[in-house]
Design an enzyme around this catalytic site. Structure first.
Site, mmCIF file in Angstrom:
data_model
loop_
_atom_site.group_PDB
_atom_site.id
_atom_site.type_symbol
_atom_site.label_atom_id
_atom_site.label_comp_id
_atom_site.label_asym_id
_atom_site.label_seq_id
_atom_site.Cartn_x
_atom_site.Cartn_y
_atom_site.Cartn_z
ATOM 1 N N ASN A 185 -1.824 -10.743 8.274
ATOM 2 C CA ASN A 185 -2.865 -9.736 8.419
ATOM 3 C C ASN A 185 -4.206 -10.266 7.934
ATOM 4 O OD1 ASN A 185 -3.744 -6.832 8.822
ATOM 5 N ND2 ASN A 185 -4.325 -7.130 6.683
ATOM 6 N N GLU A 186 -5.189 -10.235 8.796
ATOM 7 C CA GLU A 186 -6.586 -10.494 8.457
ATOM 8 C C GLU A 186 -6.807 -11.695 7.543
ATOM 9 O OE1 GLU A 186 -7.971 -6.849 6.720
ATOM 10 O OE2 GLU A 186 -8.230 -5.922 8.657
ATOM 11 N N GLU A 202 -5.426 -1.687 13.867
ATOM 12 C CA GLU A 202 -5.917 -0.746 12.849
ATOM 13 C C GLU A 202 -7.258 -0.199 13.302
ATOM 14 O OE1 GLU A 202 -6.330 -2.088 8.764
ATOM 15 O OE2 GLU A 202 -4.479 -3.251 8.915
ATOM 16 N N ARG A 206 3.418 0.167 12.963
ATOM 17 C CA ARG A 206 3.139 -1.156 12.394
ATOM 18 C C ARG A 206 3.322 -1.090 10.885
ATOM 19 N NH1 ARG A 206 -2.450 -3.926 11.006
ATOM 20 N NH2 ARG A 206 -1.524 -5.802 10.122
ATOM 21 N N PHE A 247 -7.294 7.329 4.095
ATOM 22 C CA PHE A 247 -7.310 7.032 5.533
ATOM 23 C C PHE A 247 -6.219 7.768 6.303
ATOM 24 C CE2 PHE A 247 -9.732 3.275 4.162
ATOM 25 C CZ PHE A 247 -10.602 3.065 5.230
ATOM 26 N N GLN A 297 0.798 -1.225 0.000
ATOM 27 C CA GLN A 297 0.000 0.000 0.000
ATOM 28 C C GLN A 297 0.833 1.278 0.000
ATOM 29 O OE1 GLN A 297 -2.668 -1.791 3.261
ATOM 30 N NE2 GLN A 297 -4.064 -0.490 2.130
ATOM 31 N N ASN A 337 -8.303 -5.541 13.941
ATOM 32 C CA ASN A 337 -8.495 -4.387 13.053
ATOM 33 C C ASN A 337 -9.979 -4.094 13.035
ATOM 34 O OD1 ASN A 337 -5.808 -4.592 12.449
ATOM 35 N ND2 ASN A 337 -6.077 -5.321 10.354
ATOM 36 N N GLU A 352 -5.596 1.750 -1.513
ATOM 37 C CA GLU A 352 -6.590 0.997 -0.746
ATOM 38 C C GLU A 352 -7.105 -0.195 -1.561
ATOM 39 O OE1 GLU A 352 -7.529 0.858 2.405
ATOM 40 O OE2 GLU A 352 -9.033 -0.621 1.815
ATOM 41 N N TRP A 353 -6.230 -1.134 -1.872
ATOM 42 C CA TRP A 353 -6.592 -2.403 -2.509
ATOM 43 C C TRP A 353 -7.603 -2.223 -3.648
ATOM 44 C CZ3 TRP A 353 -2.664 -4.953 -0.952
ATOM 45 C CH2 TRP A 353 -2.230 -4.884 0.363
ATOM 46 N N TRP A 393 -4.963 3.642 11.428
ATOM 47 C CA TRP A 393 -4.802 3.380 10.009
ATOM 48 C C TRP A 393 -5.248 4.642 9.294
ATOM 49 C CZ3 TRP A 393 -2.420 -0.440 7.389
ATOM 50 C CH2 TRP A 393 -2.500 -0.343 5.993
ATOM 51 N N HIS A 439 1.072 -9.204 4.712
ATOM 52 C CA HIS A 439 -0.132 -8.347 4.670
ATOM 53 C C HIS A 439 -0.677 -8.381 3.237
ATOM 54 C CE1 HIS A 439 -2.207 -4.651 6.556
ATOM 55 N NE2 HIS A 439 -2.784 -4.824 5.389
ATOM 56 N N TYR A 462 -13.133 -1.253 12.292
ATOM 57 C CA TYR A 462 -13.536 0.023 11.702
ATOM 58 C C TYR A 462 -15.016 0.311 11.885
ATOM 59 C CZ TYR A 462 -9.102 -0.001 9.111
ATOM 60 O OH TYR A 462 -7.773 -0.012 8.774
HETATM 61 C C1 BGC Z 1 -6.442 -3.744 5.927
HETATM 62 C C2 BGC Z 1 -5.756 -2.525 5.381
HETATM 63 C C3 BGC Z 1 -6.780 -1.618 4.727
HETATM 64 C C4 BGC Z 1 -7.755 -1.169 5.781
HETATM 65 C C5 BGC Z 1 -8.816 -0.174 5.310
HETATM 66 C C6 BGC Z 1 -7.762 -3.465 6.584
HETATM 67 O O1 BGC Z 1 -8.661 -4.437 6.162
HETATM 68 O O2 BGC Z 1 -5.574 -4.464 6.744
HETATM 69 O O3 BGC Z 1 -4.769 -2.963 4.503
HETATM 70 O O4 BGC Z 1 -6.201 -0.560 4.062
HETATM 71 O O5 BGC Z 1 -8.428 -2.288 6.298
HETATM 72 O O6 BGC Z 1 -9.718 -0.769 4.452
#
Ligand code: BGC
Length: 532
Positions: free
Chosen positions: A199-200, A415, A109, A480, A54, A340, A471-472, A464, A154, A342
């Site tokens: 990661n996740e 995150e 991180r 972010f 990223q 993580n 962002e993928w 984060w 990740h 959100y």
């Molecule tokens: C991921 C990050 C991503 C963030 C925001 C997480 O799922 O680890 O790589 O940028 O969420 O979507």
């Protein structure tokens, strides 16, 4: 375009101008969500987070090979966006570490690009230039008193491993991961004390093998339109291999490195909170099932040695089993939990009521998740379709983990972050004046502090992200960062939230907000003619 000196001028103006110049808008969060650094233990880690693909860029420099994301994005790129350059962190890491230092964080991180260290996985040699890059990062962080929290994988890995044996669909990936992890422990473990294996894994299995939105883009109907895949079964195999890879790397670390190097090793999962859509018993069960199928799916095996009973009940033999030997390795295979978090969504039963196709399948636990109840969103919208601002969810998900796992493992929030709703023709000044992000973090931190007061063993919180980045599947749309990154010049500019975080870390969170945030929220718009 925002130039550095201009942007500094802007912040000076912001900080110096008397609030009296502006009319004061009362922030709804001002009183109830005040939170201070001193609400957390002294030893608490406050950091920022990024990941290799990223931010690094330099996608083919100094011996790095193509990763799964490089190949995926070059093939079917998201609006022509990819991580070829990203934030050019590979060349600007020193400046980025300065930024962290200026924030006053005590942790950072980041993740290690597998393709930079082992361009051909275990079928080739270690790339010394790749090792050197991370050595420089780690050494410079330590010089500043910033603790490295290192994610070994990740989402990105050498494409070679996809081409040779189908990456995470194959148990061979476990061997490759252990080889990579060992290379990391040997190269960096004398200085890295916090390791995060993967990661996740739960989100990756979903995005890459149910929805087909991450490479290798496997899925089947009705979950998505992919040329290959089986959304009902493959994600279960993928997560199984990821968990065993984690457990084997952890065993290796414990057996051969931990005593001498003195670090800890854990994993990080993605976890939304889920609330029942209605008060019915069925929806309450659906919310619990969704938590089990999303979060406990990845964590139960690490604590209890097997998948959640709910999953076994609904998935039967599609859910892989651990052999007695594997069970021994996996049970207890984490020193801490990484979380993580959100957002929160509603969950609705699909066993007895009709649901959109897909959600009524075993892989989704016969539960549908949605952001709306009677047409009203669960919280304020953000720049991510499924992310809504629901601060109480932080406390609830922590309590869920605390209860399910008896508060036996320390937990790190690795995150948490906010991206503003995406608008056309948005002005840079609006992005810099990110009051909503400050409100988001303040509110989430306030609920985190409450969970800690109520006994949860949480030891760190990472924003984060340090800066806007790739962002993928969403490209550069969601932002972010605490720092704005100009996509042309790649220049970094601190947003108002960066100043807030710095002030918060000096224990002045609430007074900063009173003096500056509220003033800027109401007054700055009128003043945005200030030439930058
Ligand atoms: C991921 C990050 C991503 C963030 C925001 C997480 O799922 O680890 O790589 O940028 O969420 O979507």
């Amino acid at each position: 375009m925002v130039t550095s000196s201009h942007s500094h001028l802007w912040f000076l103006l912001l900080l110096c101008c008397s609030p009296a110049h502006y009319s004061f808008a009362q922030s709804s969060l001002e009183s109830k969500d005040d939170v201070r650094r001193s609400d957390f233990p002294d030893s608490f880690f406050f950091g920022t987070a990024t990941s290799s693909y990223q931010v690094e860029g330099a996608y083919l420099e100094d011996g790095k090979s193509l990763s799964n994301w490089d190949v995926f994005n070059h093939r079917q790129d998201t609006n022509g966006e990819n991580g070829d350059i990203a934030d050019d962190h590979y060349h600007r890491y020193l400046e980025d570490i300065e930024m962290m230092d200026s924030l006053g964080v005590n942790a950072y991180r980041f993740s290690i690009s597998w393709a930079r260290i082992l361009p051909k996985g275990r079928f080739g040699r270690v790339n010394p230039t790749g090792v050197l890059f991370y050595n420089k990062i780690i050494d410079n962080l330590l010089l500043k008193g910033i603790q490295p929290f290192v994610t070994i994988c990740h989402h990105d890995f050498p494409q070679e491993l996809e081409d040779r044996f189908g990456s995470w669909l194959s148990p061979q990936m476990q061997e490759d991961f252990v080889h990579f992890a060992e290379t990391c422990f040997k190269s960096f473990g004398d200085r890295v004390k916090y390791w995060i294996t993967i990661n996740e894994p739960n989100l990756f299995a979903d995005m890459a093998y149910i929805r087909g939105r991450y490479p290798p883009a496997h899925c089947s109907q009705p979950f998505g339109n992919c040329s290959v895949g089986n959304s009902d079964v493959e994600p279960l195999i993928v997560l199984h291999n990821m968990l065993l890879a984690h457990a084997k790397a952890t065993r290796l670390y414990r057996d051969h490195f931990q005593a001498e190097q003195g670090g800890v090793i854990g994993i990080v999962v993605n976890s939304f909170m889920f609330e029942p859509l209605t008060d019915s018993e069925l929806d309450r069960e659906a919310a619990n099932r969704t938590l089990a199928f999303n979060v406990a799916w990845a964590l139960d095996p690490l604590v209890f040695g097997d998948y959640p009973p709910e999953m076994r009940h609904y998935l039967g033999n599609d859910l892989p089993s651990f052999s007695p030997e594997e069970r021994k390795i996996i049970k207890g295979s984490t020193d801490f939990f990484g979380l993580n978090h959100y957002s929160t969504l509603y969950a609705k039963d699909c066993r007895y009521s009709k649901c959109i196709p897909g959600w009524d399948r075993p892989i989704r636990g016969f539960a549908y998740t949605t952001e709306e109840r009677d047409g009203v969103p669960i919280g304020d919208r953000t720049g991510m379709v499924k992310f809504f601002v629901v601060p109480a969810g932080m406390e609830k998900i922590i309590n869920y983990l605390k209860e399910r796992y008896h508060n036996e493992k320390p937990l790190y929030v690795l995150e948490n972050g906010y991206s503003p709703p995406r608008e056309q023709n948005v002005q840079v000044q609006d992005l810099l004046n990110d009051v909503k992000r400050i409100e988001y973090h303040t509110a989430y931190l306030s609920h985190l502090a409450k969970a800690i007061r109520n006994g949860a063993d949480v030891r760190g919180y990472f924003v984060w992200s340090l800066m806007d980045n790739y962002e993928w599947a969403e490209g550069y749309g969601p932002m972010f960062g605490l720092h704005y990154v100009d996509r042309q010049t790649l220049e970094r500019t601190p947003k108002l939230s960066a100043l807030w975080f710095k002030s918060f870390l000096n224990n002045n969170g609430s007074s900063f907000r009173k003096k500056n945030v509220i003033a800027s929220a109401s007054g700055l718009k009128a003043d945005q003619q200030v030439q930058l």
